[in-house]
Design a protein around this motif. Sequence first.
Motif, PDB file in Angstrom:
ATOM      1  N   LEU A 144     -79.189 -59.296  -9.547  1.00 23.56           N
ATOM      2  CA  LEU A 144     -78.778 -58.720  -8.270  1.00 23.56           C
ATOM      3  C   LEU A 144     -78.080 -59.790  -7.427  1.00 23.56           C
ATOM      4  O   LEU A 144     -78.592 -60.261  -6.413  1.00 23.56           O
ATOM      5  N   SER A 145     -76.905 -60.173  -7.887  1.00 27.40           N
ATOM      6  CA  SER A 145     -76.108 -61.188  -7.194  1.00 27.40           C
ATOM      7  C   SER A 145     -74.634 -60.955  -7.519  1.00 27.40           C
ATOM      8  O   SER A 145     -74.284 -60.011  -8.231  1.00 27.40           O
ATOM      9  N   VAL A 146     -73.779 -61.831  -7.022  1.00 29.01           N
ATOM     10  CA  VAL A 146     -72.352 -61.721  -7.312  1.00 29.01           C
ATOM     11  C   VAL A 146     -72.053 -62.078  -8.767  1.00 29.01           C
ATOM     12  O   VAL A 146     -71.013 -61.679  -9.323  1.00 29.01           O
ATOM     13  N   ILE A 147     -72.957 -62.809  -9.421  1.00 26.16           N
ATOM     14  CA  ILE A 147     -72.677 -63.333 -10.760  1.00 26.16           C
ATOM     15  C   ILE A 147     -72.420 -62.239 -11.796  1.00 26.16           C
ATOM     16  O   ILE A 147     -71.457 -62.332 -12.563  1.00 26.16           O
ATOM     17  N   PRO A 148     -73.222 -61.161 -11.881  1.00 25.28           N
ATOM     18  CA  PRO A 148     -72.911 -60.098 -12.844  1.00 25.28           C
ATOM     19  C   PRO A 148     -71.548 -59.434 -12.594  1.00 25.28           C
ATOM     20  O   PRO A 148     -70.894 -59.000 -13.537  1.00 25.28           O
ATOM     21  N   VAL A 149     -71.150 -59.391 -11.325  1.00 24.79           N
ATOM     22  CA  VAL A 149     -69.853 -58.788 -10.987  1.00 24.79           C
ATOM     23  C   VAL A 149     -68.724 -59.659 -11.532  1.00 24.79           C
ATOM     24  O   VAL A 149     -67.793 -59.169 -12.180  1.00 24.79           O
ATOM     25  N   VAL A 150     -68.807 -60.963 -11.276  1.00 26.17           N
ATOM     26  CA  VAL A 150     -67.785 -61.886 -11.773  1.00 26.17           C
ATOM     27  C   VAL A 150     -67.833 -61.965 -13.295  1.00 26.17           C
ATOM     28  O   VAL A 150     -66.792 -62.034 -13.960  1.00 26.17           O
ATOM     29  N   ASP A 151     -69.043 -61.926 -13.857  1.00 25.55           N
ATOM     30  CA  ASP A 151     -69.201 -61.935 -15.313  1.00 25.55           C
ATOM     31  C   ASP A 151     -68.442 -60.768 -15.939  1.00 25.55           C
ATOM     32  O   ASP A 151     -67.715 -60.937 -16.924  1.00 25.55           O
ATOM     33  N   PHE A 152     -68.582 -59.585 -15.357  1.00 31.15           N
ATOM     34  CA  PHE A 152     -67.844 -58.423 -15.879  1.00 31.15           C
ATOM     35  C   PHE A 152     -66.343 -58.633 -15.767  1.00 31.15           C
ATOM     36  O   PHE A 152     -65.590 -58.339 -16.705  1.00 31.15           O
ATOM     37  N   MET A 153     -65.887 -59.150 -14.627  1.00 29.43           N
ATOM     38  CA  MET A 153     -64.443 -59.317 -14.429  1.00 29.43           C
ATOM     39  C   MET A 153     -63.858 -60.326 -15.415  1.00 29.43           C
ATOM     40  O   MET A 153     -62.745 -60.147 -15.912  1.00 29.43           O
ATOM     41  N   ILE A 154     -64.625 -61.373 -15.716  1.00 24.39           N
ATOM     42  CA  ILE A 154     -64.183 -62.349 -16.718  1.00 24.39           C
ATOM     43  C   ILE A 154     -64.069 -61.668 -18.083  1.00 24.39           C
ATOM     44  O   ILE A 154     -63.086 -61.847 -18.808  1.00 24.39           O
ATOM     45  N   HIS A 155     -65.090 -60.882 -18.442  1.00 25.12           N
ATOM     46  CA  HIS A 155     -65.063 -60.158 -19.721  1.00 25.12           C
ATOM     47  C   HIS A 155     -63.885 -59.185 -19.782  1.00 25.12           C
ATOM     48  O   HIS A 155     -63.238 -59.046 -20.827  1.00 25.12           O
ATOM     49  N   LYS A 156     -63.619 -58.521 -18.666  1.00 24.96           N
ATOM     50  CA  LYS A 156     -62.514 -57.543 -18.644  1.00 24.96           C
ATOM     51  C   LYS A 156     -61.170 -58.251 -18.824  1.00 24.96           C
ATOM     52  O   LYS A 156     -60.314 -57.786 -19.593  1.00 24.96           O
ATOM     53  N   GLU A 157     -60.972 -59.363 -18.129  1.00 28.08           N
ATOM     54  CA  GLU A 157     -59.725 -60.117 -18.281  1.00 28.08           C
ATOM     55  C   GLU A 157     -59.539 -60.569 -19.725  1.00 28.08           C
ATOM     56  O   GLU A 157     -58.434 -60.494 -20.271  1.00 28.08           O
ATOM     57  N   LEU A 158     -60.630 -61.045 -20.339  1.00 36.53           N
ATOM     58  CA  LEU A 158     -60.538 -61.499 -21.727  1.00 36.53           C
ATOM     59  C   LEU A 158     -60.270 -60.339 -22.674  1.00 36.53           C
ATOM     60  O   LEU A 158     -59.578 -60.510 -23.679  1.00 36.53           O
ATOM     61  N   GLU A 159     -60.807 -59.161 -22.367  1.00 42.22           N
ATOM     62  CA  GLU A 159     -60.512 -57.996 -23.194  1.00 42.22           C
ATOM     63  C   GLU A 159     -59.013 -57.701 -23.188  1.00 42.22           C
ATOM     64  O   GLU A 159     -58.406 -57.451 -24.241  1.00 42.22           O
ATOM     65  N   ILE A 160     -58.413 -57.754 -22.011  1.00 47.04           N
ATOM     66  CA  ILE A 160     -56.958 -57.532 -21.904  1.00 47.04           C
ATOM     67  C   ILE A 160     -56.198 -58.572 -22.729  1.00 47.04           C
ATOM     68  O   ILE A 160     -55.272 -58.246 -23.475  1.00 47.04           O
ATOM     69  N   LYS A 161     -56.600 -59.833 -22.597  1.00 45.65           N
ATOM     70  CA  LYS A 161     -55.924 -60.904 -23.340  1.00 45.65           C
ATOM     71  C   LYS A 161     -56.103 -60.723 -24.844  1.00 45.65           C
ATOM     72  O   LYS A 161     -55.170 -60.973 -25.621  1.00 45.65           O
ATOM     73  N   ASN A 162     -57.286 -60.295 -25.265  1.00 48.52           N
ATOM     74  CA  ASN A 162     -57.532 -60.087 -26.698  1.00 48.52           C
ATOM     75  C   ASN A 162     -56.682 -58.945 -27.248  1.00 48.52           C
ATOM     76  O   ASN A 162     -56.101 -59.061 -28.338  1.00 48.52           O
ATOM     77  N   ILE A 163     -56.620 -57.847 -26.517  1.00 46.19           N
ATOM     78  CA  ILE A 163     -55.793 -56.703 -26.951  1.00 46.19           C
ATOM     79  C   ILE A 163     -54.342 -57.148 -27.100  1.00 46.19           C
ATOM     80  O   ILE A 163     -53.677 -56.844 -28.101  1.00 46.19           O
ATOM     81  N   ARG A 164     -53.864 -57.867 -26.102  1.00 46.43           N
ATOM     82  CA  ARG A 164     -52.462 -58.313 -26.136  1.00 46.43           C
ATOM     83  C   ARG A 164     -52.224 -59.310 -27.268  1.00 46.43           C
ATOM     84  O   ARG A 164     -51.176 -59.267 -27.914  1.00 46.43           O
ATOM     85  N   ALA A 165     -53.181 -60.212 -27.484  1.00 43.68           N
ATOM     86  CA  ALA A 165     -53.029 -61.197 -28.561  1.00 43.68           C
ATOM     87  C   ALA A 165     -52.934 -60.503 -29.914  1.00 43.68           C
ATOM     88  O   ALA A 165     -52.109 -60.876 -30.766  1.00 43.68           O
ATOM     89  N   ILE A 166     -53.765 -59.495 -30.128  1.00 45.66           N
ATOM     90  CA  ILE A 166     -53.728 -58.762 -31.397  1.00 45.66           C
ATOM     91  C   ILE A 166     -52.400 -58.021 -31.544  1.00 45.66           C
ATOM     92  O   ILE A 166     -51.762 -58.076 -32.607  1.00 45.66           O
ATOM     93  N   ALA A 167     -51.979 -57.341 -30.490  1.00 51.38           N
ATOM     94  CA  ALA A 167     -50.739 -56.569 -30.556  1.00 51.38           C
ATOM     95  C   ALA A 167     -49.519 -57.470 -30.748  1.00 51.38           C
ATOM     96  O   ALA A 167     -48.661 -57.200 -31.589  1.00 51.38           O
ATOM     97  N   ARG A 168     -49.458 -58.554 -29.976  1.00 49.76           N
ATOM     98  CA  ARG A 168     -48.317 -59.474 -30.100  1.00 49.76           C
ATOM     99  C   ARG A 168     -48.310 -60.150 -31.466  1.00 49.76           C
ATOM    100  O   ARG A 168     -47.254 -60.291 -32.085  1.00 49.76           O
ATOM    101  N   GLY A 169     -49.488 -60.590 -31.893  1.00 47.27           N
ATOM    102  CA  GLY A 169     -49.585 -61.240 -33.204  1.00 47.27           C
ATOM    103  C   GLY A 169     -49.183 -60.306 -34.321  1.00 47.27           C
ATOM    104  O   GLY A 169     -48.475 -60.702 -35.260  1.00 47.27           O
ATOM    105  N   THR A 170     -49.617 -59.060 -34.228  1.00 49.65           N
ATOM    106  CA  THR A 170     -49.262 -58.050 -35.237  1.00 49.65           C
ATOM    107  C   THR A 170     -47.768 -57.809 -35.246  1.00 49.65           C
ATOM    108  O   THR A 170     -47.133 -57.770 -36.316  1.00 49.65           O
ATOM    109  N   GLU A 171     -47.195 -57.651 -34.056  1.00 49.40           N
ATOM    110  CA  GLU A 171     -45.754 -57.404 -33.957  1.00 49.40           C
ATOM    111  C   GLU A 171     -44.953 -58.591 -34.507  1.00 49.40           C
ATOM    112  O   GLU A 171     -43.878 -58.418 -35.095  1.00 49.40           O
ATOM    113  N   SER A 172     -45.488 -59.817 -34.328  1.00 51.08           N
ATOM    114  CA  SER A 172     -44.792 -61.026 -34.789  1.00 51.08           C
ATOM    115  C   SER A 172     -45.011 -61.321 -36.265  1.00 51.08           C
ATOM    116  O   SER A 172     -44.430 -62.260 -36.805  1.00 51.08           O
ATOM    117  N   GLY A 173     -45.898 -60.543 -36.899  1.00 49.94           N
ATOM    118  CA  GLY A 173     -46.147 -60.742 -38.324  1.00 49.94           C
ATOM    119  C   GLY A 173     -47.135 -61.840 -38.653  1.00 49.94           C
ATOM    120  O   GLY A 173     -47.176 -62.324 -39.794  1.00 49.94           O
TER     121      GLY A 173
END
Length: 349
Positions: free
Chosen positions: A308-337
């Motif tokens: 019950l603090s700000v930490i779980p909120v920031v923890d989620f936001m960090i995870h969400k940002e990394l999810e976006i980066k992971n999706i993009r890394a997979i898509a870009r890497g796939t497109e680049s062969g």
Amino acid sequence: MFRRSAKKGNYAYTVARVKAKKSLLLGEEDYNKMLMMTVPEISRYISETGYGKEMADLAGRMAGMDLLEHATHLNMANVFSSILRSSTGELYDMVSAYLEKWDIWNLKVILRGKSYGLNADGIREDLVPAGILGAESLDKLIALETDDDVISNFGKMTRMSFPQEVLAAYKASGNLGEIEDFLEKTHYVRLINNINPASRPSRLFLEYIKEEVDMKNFETILKLKSEGIYGEQVMKYIISGGRRIDDRLLTTLANAEDVNTMMSEVSQLEFSEAIKEALEAKDLTAVVSSLRRFELNKAKKFSHLYPLSVIPVVDFMIHKELEIKNIRAIARGTESGLDRETIKGLLVI
């Protein structure tokens, strides 16, 4: 500066909402499936796992990688804005200060877009309205004629004062790096000043942000060193307010001629074990990924200790940002062969 609220904030309500959102994040199994897909298949997959609305909203204007990249950023902006709107009191203060980095991102997008001659729609597509400034405020900035007006009005909207020497240097060189360097340093100063260390969770959050400053500075030193930049030239890009890397250590690291001469100094840092293997291999990409994993694991640990603090909120936001980066890394890497193992090595899970 931001103004601290006298009220505690609605931690229980916001954390409950964030926990529900975190349960929907993609996991390693999802990424393994995506590694076997084509870009259109990846787009369909994420449409079925939380990104459907944004994919549908943008499908009439975009396709392929453009659609995937813009839809994932738009989804993140919508999620973060929702969390910010639901927060109150000091929780709102800390979350808004943390998300100010997206206001800064958007200012840079607008200034770059104008310098490249993009129209309003072209600039708007690359915005991530996840901070204090919503779409309406950003549209007002886009509509302004000159960089001076954009910067001046951004400063008024965010209560940020731009020093005359920074503005003069930008005008003289036309180099947006002058503004970007000031913005990143100012963001961390404002964020650190906005965290009230009155409670144990808030003090841990403050330590976490200061550790992030250390990692940012270390990453900057490595990047500049790889470009042959050392000593005093490095120091002007350093962010103040770190936890463990003081001025003496910063100077030592900045002056080190190579990675080997840095190793004994690096060993005293909290994240040293996490990056040791990548650092010895002189693999900058792997070092950055290792730092992100360290950051992720630390936020996750604190989140469990203080639910019950700000930490779980920031923890989620960090995870969400990394999810976006992971999706993009997979898509870009796939497109680049790229092969699957190479792409997988780029992911932070």
